[in-house]
Design a protein around this motif. Structure first.
Motif, PDB file in Angstrom:
ATOM      1  N   LEU A 118       0.857  -1.186   0.000  1.00  4.40           N
ATOM      2  CA  LEU A 118       0.000   0.000   0.000  1.00  4.40           C
ATOM      3  C   LEU A 118       0.892   1.234   0.000  1.00  4.40           C
ATOM      4  O   LEU A 118       1.447   1.593   1.041  1.00  4.40           O
ATOM      5  CB  LEU A 118      -0.906   0.017   1.237  1.00  4.40           C
ATOM      6  CG  LEU A 118      -1.723  -1.249   1.527  1.00  4.40           C
ATOM      7  CD1 LEU A 118      -2.627  -1.020   2.732  1.00  4.40           C
ATOM      8  CD2 LEU A 118      -2.528  -1.670   0.305  1.00  4.40           C
ATOM      9  N   PRO A 119       1.050   1.886  -1.134  1.00  7.07           N
ATOM     10  CA  PRO A 119       1.895   3.087  -1.167  1.00  7.07           C
ATOM     11  C   PRO A 119       1.269   4.186  -0.318  1.00  7.07           C
ATOM     12  O   PRO A 119       0.120   4.067   0.141  1.00  7.07           O
ATOM     13  CB  PRO A 119       1.901   3.465  -2.650  1.00  7.07           C
ATOM     14  CG  PRO A 119       0.610   2.919  -3.180  1.00  7.07           C
ATOM     15  CD  PRO A 119       0.384   1.637  -2.418  1.00  7.07           C
ATOM     16  N   TYR A 120       2.023   5.265  -0.106  1.00  2.93           N
ATOM     17  CA  TYR A 120       1.450   6.400   0.618  1.00  2.93           C
ATOM     18  C   TYR A 120       0.216   6.882  -0.120  1.00  2.93           C
ATOM     19  O   TYR A 120       0.236   7.116  -1.333  1.00  2.93           O
ATOM     20  CB  TYR A 120       2.469   7.536   0.733  1.00  2.93           C
ATOM     21  CG  TYR A 120       1.845   8.800   1.284  1.00  2.93           C
ATOM     22  CD1 TYR A 120       1.404   8.852   2.601  1.00  2.93           C
ATOM     23  CD2 TYR A 120       1.680   9.919   0.469  1.00  2.93           C
ATOM     24  CE1 TYR A 120       0.809   9.998   3.107  1.00  2.93           C
ATOM     25  CE2 TYR A 120       1.094  11.075   0.974  1.00  2.93           C
ATOM     26  CZ  TYR A 120       0.654  11.112   2.290  1.00  2.93           C
ATOM     27  OH  TYR A 120       0.062  12.237   2.777  1.00  2.93           O
ATOM     28  N   LEU A 121      -0.883   7.017   0.609  1.00  4.31           N
ATOM     29  CA  LEU A 121      -2.166   7.392   0.036  1.00  4.31           C
ATOM     30  C   LEU A 121      -2.551   8.780   0.520  1.00  4.31           C
ATOM     31  O   LEU A 121      -2.914   8.973   1.682  1.00  4.31           O
ATOM     32  CB  LEU A 121      -3.240   6.372   0.443  1.00  4.31           C
ATOM     33  CG  LEU A 121      -2.959   4.905   0.033  1.00  4.31           C
ATOM     34  CD1 LEU A 121      -3.973   3.964   0.663  1.00  4.31           C
ATOM     35  CD2 LEU A 121      -2.953   4.765  -1.485  1.00  4.31           C
ATOM     36  N   GLU A 122      -2.459   9.762  -0.360  1.00  2.00           N
ATOM     37  CA  GLU A 122      -2.856  11.127  -0.028  1.00  2.00           C
ATOM     38  C   GLU A 122      -4.379  11.212  -0.092  1.00  2.00           C
ATOM     39  O   GLU A 122      -4.974  11.036  -1.165  1.00  2.00           O
ATOM     40  CB  GLU A 122      -2.222  12.108  -1.008  1.00  2.00           C
ATOM     41  CG  GLU A 122      -2.630  13.555  -0.806  1.00  2.00           C
ATOM     42  CD  GLU A 122      -2.308  14.054   0.599  1.00  2.00           C
ATOM     43  OE1 GLU A 122      -3.223  14.603   1.230  1.00  2.00           O
ATOM     44  OE2 GLU A 122      -1.163  13.867   1.063  1.00  2.00           O
ATOM     45  N   PRO A 123      -5.055  11.448   1.038  1.00  2.00           N
ATOM     46  CA  PRO A 123      -6.518  11.346   1.077  1.00  2.00           C
ATOM     47  C   PRO A 123      -7.244  12.136   0.005  1.00  2.00           C
ATOM     48  O   PRO A 123      -8.166  11.618  -0.636  1.00  2.00           O
ATOM     49  CB  PRO A 123      -6.852  11.859   2.491  1.00  2.00           C
ATOM     50  CG  PRO A 123      -5.648  11.521   3.297  1.00  2.00           C
ATOM     51  CD  PRO A 123      -4.483  11.736   2.367  1.00  2.00           C
ATOM     52  N   ALA A 124      -6.861  13.389  -0.206  1.00  2.00           N
ATOM     53  CA  ALA A 124      -7.587  14.224  -1.162  1.00  2.00           C
ATOM     54  C   ALA A 124      -7.469  13.709  -2.593  1.00  2.00           C
ATOM     55  O   ALA A 124      -8.361  13.945  -3.415  1.00  2.00           O
ATOM     56  CB  ALA A 124      -7.076  15.661  -1.085  1.00  2.00           C
ATOM     57  N   LEU A 125      -6.402  12.986  -2.885  1.00  5.47           N
ATOM     58  CA  LEU A 125      -6.164  12.519  -4.249  1.00  5.47           C
ATOM     59  C   LEU A 125      -6.756  11.144  -4.532  1.00  5.47           C
ATOM     60  O   LEU A 125      -7.050  10.823  -5.686  1.00  5.47           O
ATOM     61  CB  LEU A 125      -4.655  12.489  -4.539  1.00  5.47           C
ATOM     62  CG  LEU A 125      -3.914  13.830  -4.439  1.00  5.47           C
ATOM     63  CD1 LEU A 125      -2.428  13.631  -4.731  1.00  5.47           C
ATOM     64  CD2 LEU A 125      -4.521  14.856  -5.393  1.00  5.47           C
ATOM     65  N   VAL A 126      -6.920  10.327  -3.516  1.00  9.62           N
ATOM     66  CA  VAL A 126      -7.319   8.931  -3.763  1.00  9.62           C
ATOM     67  C   VAL A 126      -8.670   8.567  -3.176  1.00  9.62           C
ATOM     68  O   VAL A 126      -9.145   7.457  -3.384  1.00  9.62           O
ATOM     69  CB  VAL A 126      -6.251   7.951  -3.216  1.00  9.62           C
ATOM     70  CG1 VAL A 126      -4.887   8.245  -3.819  1.00  9.62           C
ATOM     71  CG2 VAL A 126      -6.183   7.995  -1.692  1.00  9.62           C
ATOM     72  N   ARG A 127      -9.298   9.474  -2.462  1.00  8.70           N
ATOM     73  CA  ARG A 127     -10.549   9.117  -1.783  1.00  8.70           C
ATOM     74  C   ARG A 127     -11.584   8.543  -2.739  1.00  8.70           C
ATOM     75  O   ARG A 127     -12.188   7.502  -2.485  1.00  8.70           O
ATOM     76  CB  ARG A 127     -11.126  10.355  -1.078  1.00  8.70           C
ATOM     77  CG  ARG A 127     -12.466  10.055  -0.415  1.00  8.70           C
ATOM     78  CD  ARG A 127     -13.329  11.287  -0.273  1.00  8.70           C
ATOM     79  NE  ARG A 127     -14.657  10.944   0.171  1.00  8.70           N
ATOM     80  CZ  ARG A 127     -15.648  11.813   0.273  1.00  8.70           C
ATOM     81  NH1 ARG A 127     -15.456  13.069  -0.051  1.00  8.70           N
ATOM     82  NH2 ARG A 127     -16.851  11.422   0.680  1.00  8.70           N
ATOM     83  N   ARG A 128     -11.827   9.207  -3.865  1.00  5.37           N
ATOM     84  CA  ARG A 128     -12.866   8.757  -4.788  1.00  5.37           C
ATOM     85  C   ARG A 128     -12.502   7.415  -5.411  1.00  5.37           C
ATOM     86  O   ARG A 128     -13.367   6.538  -5.570  1.00  5.37           O
ATOM     87  CB  ARG A 128     -13.097   9.814  -5.878  1.00  5.37           C
ATOM     88  CG  ARG A 128     -13.699  11.107  -5.346  1.00  5.37           C
ATOM     89  CD  ARG A 128     -14.034  12.073  -6.470  1.00  5.37           C
ATOM     90  NE  ARG A 128     -14.552  13.326  -5.967  1.00  5.37           N
ATOM     91  CZ  ARG A 128     -15.809  13.532  -5.580  1.00  5.37           C
ATOM     92  NH1 ARG A 128     -16.690  12.547  -5.660  1.00  5.37           N
ATOM     93  NH2 ARG A 128     -16.187  14.718  -5.135  1.00  5.37           N
ATOM     94  N   ARG A 129     -11.249   7.254  -5.781  1.00  2.48           N
ATOM     95  CA  ARG A 129     -10.837   5.988  -6.399  1.00  2.48           C
ATOM     96  C   ARG A 129     -11.016   4.812  -5.452  1.00  2.48           C
ATOM     97  O   ARG A 129     -11.331   3.701  -5.871  1.00  2.48           O
ATOM     98  CB  ARG A 129      -9.386   6.082  -6.863  1.00  2.48           C
ATOM     99  CG  ARG A 129      -9.212   6.748  -8.205  1.00  2.48           C
ATOM    100  CD  ARG A 129      -7.753   6.772  -8.639  1.00  2.48           C
ATOM    101  NE  ARG A 129      -7.031   7.870  -8.020  1.00  2.48           N
ATOM    102  CZ  ARG A 129      -5.770   8.164  -8.299  1.00  2.48           C
ATOM    103  NH1 ARG A 129      -5.089   7.421  -9.164  1.00  2.48           N
ATOM    104  NH2 ARG A 129      -5.176   9.191  -7.730  1.00  2.48           N
ATOM    105  N   LEU A 130     -10.795   5.059  -4.161  1.00  3.36           N
ATOM    106  CA  LEU A 130     -10.906   3.971  -3.187  1.00  3.36           C
ATOM    107  C   LEU A 130     -12.306   3.846  -2.598  1.00  3.36           C
ATOM    108  O   LEU A 130     -12.575   2.892  -1.864  1.00  3.36           O
ATOM    109  CB  LEU A 130      -9.898   4.191  -2.058  1.00  3.36           C
ATOM    110  CG  LEU A 130      -8.420   4.161  -2.458  1.00  3.36           C
ATOM    111  CD1 LEU A 130      -7.544   4.346  -1.229  1.00  3.36           C
ATOM    112  CD2 LEU A 130      -8.076   2.855  -3.155  1.00  3.36           C
ATOM    113  N   GLY A 131     -13.181   4.805  -2.891  1.00  2.00           N
ATOM    114  CA  GLY A 131     -14.522   4.763  -2.327  1.00  2.00           C
ATOM    115  C   GLY A 131     -14.529   4.999  -0.833  1.00  2.00           C
ATOM    116  O   GLY A 131     -15.398   4.473  -0.117  1.00  2.00           O
TER     117      GLY A 131
END
Length: 389
Positions: A131-144
């Motif tokens: 699990l790479p670093y996940l920046e919330p604002a950038l990945v929230r929609r992709r991850l649901g």
């Protein structure tokens, strides 16, 4: 299964302008030698391979050298991007290098997060999820994810991992599991050299996020630490700030038993030069035997002389040639107990802040004439900003 857990190499980083590439090369060679000597089944790198998104040529060459050495040993490497890395740059050629046993996990898409590197030993399969670093604002929609927060996006990623793991177990029986993640987990202790990740909301996440896997190999915090038996930080292999002067720099050698039992042991990393923090009046630092151990170290010195000594750095470097940082905290200075600069100036106008700065730097208040000039200058600047001039 036996593996090495390491992270936060920060290749290309310096320590107060001191070039650390030679020390980083020594560590990576030590890593390769350890992987061979301990006959590990894999090396896990939990992010922040580089210190910046566009690394220097020397840093890239060093990374390339390490990967070639591990590939020559036939030791698989699973590696994720951290908040210092450019995920896109680090992930270039991931499909090709995977053929050499180097598995880069940098993409935040759910299908990528839930695609493990499957390793095997005498007891069966081990699914290693990156699990790479996940920046919330950038990945929230992709991850649901339900909200823009570190806990929400990491929980969504772990849901995808658990779903895949459950499907594998339904098909093939017991499958052990490892997750690599780059995050600030509650219970961990930070240091000055880690980049703040609070821009994506509250930066810390609970360790319970990783429930359901046998081992979580974490990166981001630079001190080696155990959150619980199955959740650990390896820490950085080198000290990257004087706040890490007392840290023992290590990697984890982890044994994953046939039923997911965890046995972890710390292995020391090579120390290129120790770090020391010394404090006192200049004459004392230059003569007292108590400071002899710092003579060969990188030194952070704090002088407490009532008046700033002339040529302080030059004189310090006669005894401590590797002094990198020098600060002044004169004895007798008033201390209102507020250590935050924001707290000190809150409620004060610009003129008072400027006068307070003079007092802080000099250790004594400005004279009446100086105060008048300074206040007049601040007022004139305010008129310029306000468009009156």
């Amino acid at each position: 299964m036996r593996f090495l857990h390491t992270s936060d190499w920060h290749l290309g980083r310096s320590l107060h302008r001191e070039n650390l590439l030679p020390a980083q090369r020594a560590f990576l060679r030590h890593l390769v030698q350890t992987a061979q000597a301990e006959q590990v089944d894999a090396v896990l790198v939990a992010g922040d391979v580089y210190d910046r998104a566009v690394p220097s040529l020397g840093a890239v060459e060093l990374f390339d050298e390490a990967l070639h050495a591990l590939a020559a040993l036939g030791v698989p490497v699973v590696l994720i991007s951290g908040n210092h890395d450019s995920a896109q740059r680090l992930g270039v050629g991931a499909g090709l290098v995977a053929r050499a046993g180097v598995h880069l996990r940098t993409a935040p898409e759910p299908e990528a997060l839930a695609e493990p590197v499957v390793l095997r030993d005498a007891h069966g399969e081990v699914a290693v999820y990156g699990l790479p670093y996940l920046e919330p604002a950038l990945v929230r929609r992709r991850l649901g994810a339900e909200e823009v927060s570190h806990t929400a996006v990491l929980s969504a990623a772990m849901d995808a991992v658990r779903d895949d793991l459950a499907a594998r177990r339904a098909e093939g029986g017991d499958v052990r599991s490892i997750v690599l993640a780059h995050a600030f987990v509650i219970g961990g202790e930070s240091s000055d050299s880690e980049r703040d990740i609070a821009v994506g909301g509250v930066p810390s996440v609970p360790a319970s996020v990783f429930e359901g896997v046998d081992y979580a190999a974490l990166g981001h915090l630079h001190g080696c630490q155990t959150i619980n038996e199955r959740v650990r930080y390896s820490g950085s292999p080198l000290a990257y700030s004087f706040s890490e002067a007392e840290q023992r720099k290590t990697m984890w050698l982890v044994e994953l038993g046939p039923s997911g039992e965890v046995d972890a042991r710390r292995l020391d990393c090579p120390v290129p030069r120790g770090l020391a923090r010394i404090r006192g009046e200049l004459d004392e630092l230059l003569t007292e035997d108590a400071h002899a151990a710092a003579e060969g170290c990188w030194v952070q010195a704090t002088l407490t002389d009532a008046a700033r000594p002339p040529q302080a750095m030059e004189r310090l470097r006669v005894r401590f040639p590797h002094t990198l940082q020098l600060s002044f905290e004169p004895q007798g200075r008033e201390d209102d107990g507020l250590h935050s600069y924001g707290a000190r100036v809150r409620g004060h106008d610009d003129g008072a802040v400027a006068l307070g700065f003079v007092r802080h730097v000099r250790g004594a208040a400005a004279t009446a004439a100086e105060s008048t000039l300074l206040v007049e200058a601040v007022e004139a600047a305010a008129r310029v900003v306000g468009g009156e001039i």
